[in-house]
Write a protein that holds these residues in place. Sequence first.
Motif, PDB file in Angstrom:
ATOM      1  N   HIS A 107       0.938  -1.223  -0.124  1.00 54.58           N
ATOM      2  CA  HIS A 107       0.009   0.095   0.193  1.00 54.58           C
ATOM      3  C   HIS A 107       0.951   1.199  -0.011  1.00 54.58           C
ATOM      4  CE1 HIS A 107      -2.846  -3.143   1.443  1.00 54.58           C
ATOM      5  NE2 HIS A 107      -3.658  -2.292   1.078  1.00 54.58           N
ATOM      6  N   GLU A 111      -2.077   6.563  -1.067  1.00 51.19           N
ATOM      7  CA  GLU A 111      -3.332   5.931  -0.890  1.00 51.19           C
ATOM      8  C   GLU A 111      -3.708   6.075   0.570  1.00 51.19           C
ATOM      9  OE1 GLU A 111      -5.302   1.587  -0.697  1.00 51.19           O
ATOM     10  OE2 GLU A 111      -3.379   1.804  -1.338  1.00 51.19           O
ATOM     11  N   ALA A 114      -4.701   9.889   1.250  1.00 49.73           N
ATOM     12  CA  ALA A 114      -6.117  10.066   0.815  1.00 49.73           C
ATOM     13  C   ALA A 114      -7.071   9.658   1.835  1.00 49.73           C
ATOM     14  CB  ALA A 114      -6.143   9.625  -0.555  1.00 49.73           C
ATOM     15  N   ARG A 115      -7.008   8.520   2.448  1.00 50.95           N
ATOM     16  CA  ARG A 115      -7.599   7.780   3.504  1.00 50.95           C
ATOM     17  C   ARG A 115      -7.808   8.674   4.853  1.00 50.95           C
ATOM     18  NH1 ARG A 115      -8.577   6.547  -0.428  1.00 50.95           N
ATOM     19  NH2 ARG A 115      -8.357   4.438  -1.691  1.00 50.95           N
ATOM     20  N   SER A 185     -12.394   8.258  -5.635  1.00 50.16           N
ATOM     21  CA  SER A 185     -11.422   7.960  -4.342  1.00 50.16           C
ATOM     22  C   SER A 185     -10.300   7.073  -4.802  1.00 50.16           C
ATOM     23  CB  SER A 185     -12.322   7.248  -3.175  1.00 50.16           C
ATOM     24  OG  SER A 185     -11.439   7.035  -2.241  1.00 50.16           O
ATOM     25  N   GLU A 186     -10.168   6.249  -5.549  1.00 54.10           N
ATOM     26  CA  GLU A 186      -8.982   5.367  -6.034  1.00 54.10           C
ATOM     27  C   GLU A 186      -8.176   6.242  -6.945  1.00 54.10           C
ATOM     28  OE1 GLU A 186      -8.043   2.281  -5.217  1.00 54.10           O
ATOM     29  OE2 GLU A 186      -9.923   1.571  -4.190  1.00 54.10           O
ATOM     30  N   ALA A 189      -6.192   8.568  -4.767  1.00 54.96           N
ATOM     31  CA  ALA A 189      -5.251   8.090  -4.057  1.00 54.96           C
ATOM     32  C   ALA A 189      -3.824   7.751  -4.997  1.00 54.96           C
ATOM     33  CB  ALA A 189      -5.524   6.752  -3.483  1.00 54.96           C
ATOM     34  N   ASN A 192      -2.124  11.233  -5.693  1.00 50.19           N
ATOM     35  CA  ASN A 192      -1.535  11.558  -4.696  1.00 50.19           C
ATOM     36  C   ASN A 192      -0.152  11.206  -4.566  1.00 50.19           C
ATOM     37  OD1 ASN A 192      -3.464  13.718  -3.738  1.00 50.19           O
ATOM     38  ND2 ASN A 192      -4.144  12.080  -2.383  1.00 50.19           N
ATOM     39  N   THR A 193      -0.179   9.724  -4.887  1.00 45.91           N
ATOM     40  CA  THR A 193       1.085   8.918  -4.737  1.00 45.91           C
ATOM     41  C   THR A 193       2.177   9.578  -5.900  1.00 45.91           C
ATOM     42  OG1 THR A 193      -0.153   6.951  -3.987  1.00 45.91           O
ATOM     43  CG2 THR A 193       2.006   6.561  -5.162  1.00 45.91           C
ATOM     44  N   LYS A 305     -13.752   2.569   2.291  1.00 42.12           N
ATOM     45  CA  LYS A 305     -12.232   2.569   2.108  1.00 42.12           C
ATOM     46  C   LYS A 305     -11.693   2.582   3.483  1.00 42.12           C
ATOM     47  CE  LYS A 305     -12.167   3.142  -2.265  1.00 42.12           C
ATOM     48  NZ  LYS A 305     -11.690   1.938  -3.291  1.00 42.12           N
TER      49      LYS A 305
END
Length: 611
Positions: A107, A111, A114-115, A185-186, A189, A192-193, A305
Amino acid sequence: MKNVWRYAKRYWPLYVVAILSMVVSILLDAAAPQITRRIIDDVIVGGQMGLLMRLLLGLLGIGLGRALFQYVKEFIFDFAASGIGSRLRKDLFDHIQTLSVGYFDSHNTGELMARVKDDVDRIWNACGFVGMLILECFIHTVIMVTCMFTISPVLTMAPLFVMALIVVCAVRMEKGLGLVYEQISEETARMNTVAQENIAGVRTVKAFAREPYEKQKFEGHNKRFYELNMEQARLIARYQPNISFLSKVLLMTIIVAGGILVIRGRMTIGQLGAFSEYASNIIWPMEMVGWLSNDLAAALASEKKIRAIFAEEPKIRTMGADPETGTGEDVPEGGVVAGDGAMRQKRLQGRALARDGEQQDGSKIRGDIRFDQVDLVLHGQRVLKGISFDLPAGKTLGIMGMTGSGKTSIVNLIQRFYDVSAGQIWIDGRKIGQIPLPALRSQIAVVMQDVFLFSDSIAENIKMGKKESVRQASVEKAAVRAGAHGFIMELEQRYDTVIGERGTGLSGGQKQRISIARAIAKESPVLILDDSTSALDMETEKEIERQLAKLERSTKIIIGHRISSVRHADEILILENGQIVERGTHEELMAKKGRYHQTYVVQYGEEETWE
């Protein structure tokens, strides 16, 4: 939203007060059309002018009352939602801290960021403003429809029919938005990565002139994010105009049908005015349905999530008898058991602090380490095979080998970042799995191959191992031993100098020396140096080795590629493909004329290199 409900129920008394305030506010709102009806029927049509002032004061009182109760309602909802969001974010972060290293192998950072940030914000919103509006729309509509029914049951059928059509549109829109928001949402993430990795590795990107590639990679995710948001916009555009159109049709229907009833004497003009006002009051909830469905869908996707992260269990746990209680309590990484409640968490955290090796002799380790036929399989690949060695307390073990031979994996096993796949590791005669994780890790100081320094002062970075107990004198003493004191004193703010993220502004050698000082300052019974002098010159390396040799009570494991870093070890292991292929002291290995000897020749140029 089971997890969110667990947080929300802590605030149920406040929510009750807020909902009661909401109901009172809506009832006051519902009373206003009745005053309008009396003004029309009794004052304008009936000529009772004496009632006008009292009725106007009534409208003023309703306005003041609504303002008061609306304020109470909104403040409490905001207060409760802030508490829920804050607790949820803290518990989510705490839970992530308990997860084993293996979880982070699969992970990425973007990700999880974002969570912790975006997804919690959406739930925060759902428990506050959005949740408040959903309840208010429902209660408001029920009360207004009831008032309309008391005036004219026949005419009330029109808004009920229109409301049914609006509900159908809203349900279809919410269903489509739920799927889109999950994808958004996915993609958030992933984007952002990419951004986080690019910014963190900006020097590498520039060094290899990879800016065009990085731009293209980011643009790909940005384009996908744009497409998903456009799909969301198309869904809203497909249904929201229909909802707005139906609300306008409702008003026109009421005026026409109500006018006919007034002409036929079945309603007064005042009743029609009041009914029209009630109808106008249910238009805004109907128009809000689409937007609220939009936000609710986003919150539900985010909750899913977050729930998936909470469902993850730490793979590394303390097994066997608890040294303090004698029970077989199973304690995960981080010392927190999810869902056990605040008291149990505090008890475990307190117990973890008591096990830091300074206060509980039962958990304090001497540093005697034994590997017995240890295998390690990671991600389907066998990285260690049959590793066995005995390292008595206070002795030094050197480990050498080519890149990928399994050197760092041995360090990871000693710290229990992973558990063995076969065999056993013993610390002071105890299975490593029976030593509480906080006690184990608090007594191991590690200088990692990939140096990580926090954006803080140099002193705070050195204190990291034992912030509460390390004094400034110990910080400076550790820096001297690590060869860092000299360049630190040349800085403008010396030990109070704040270094950038990941040590930006320092050279590789300077970062390594601060990292070594951090390990020395911890004064742990086990000291591990994983290729910790690779960025240092030979003179500095020798001086650090002399200083480390003075730590006679520490068990030391030195991993390196240079002969000079391991030659004084009590035993040296040579690894190849996860196996020990040679072992012995420097003199013994040189006499064998094997791999170690060939490495020596390569580094010191006495003979031909070996393959």
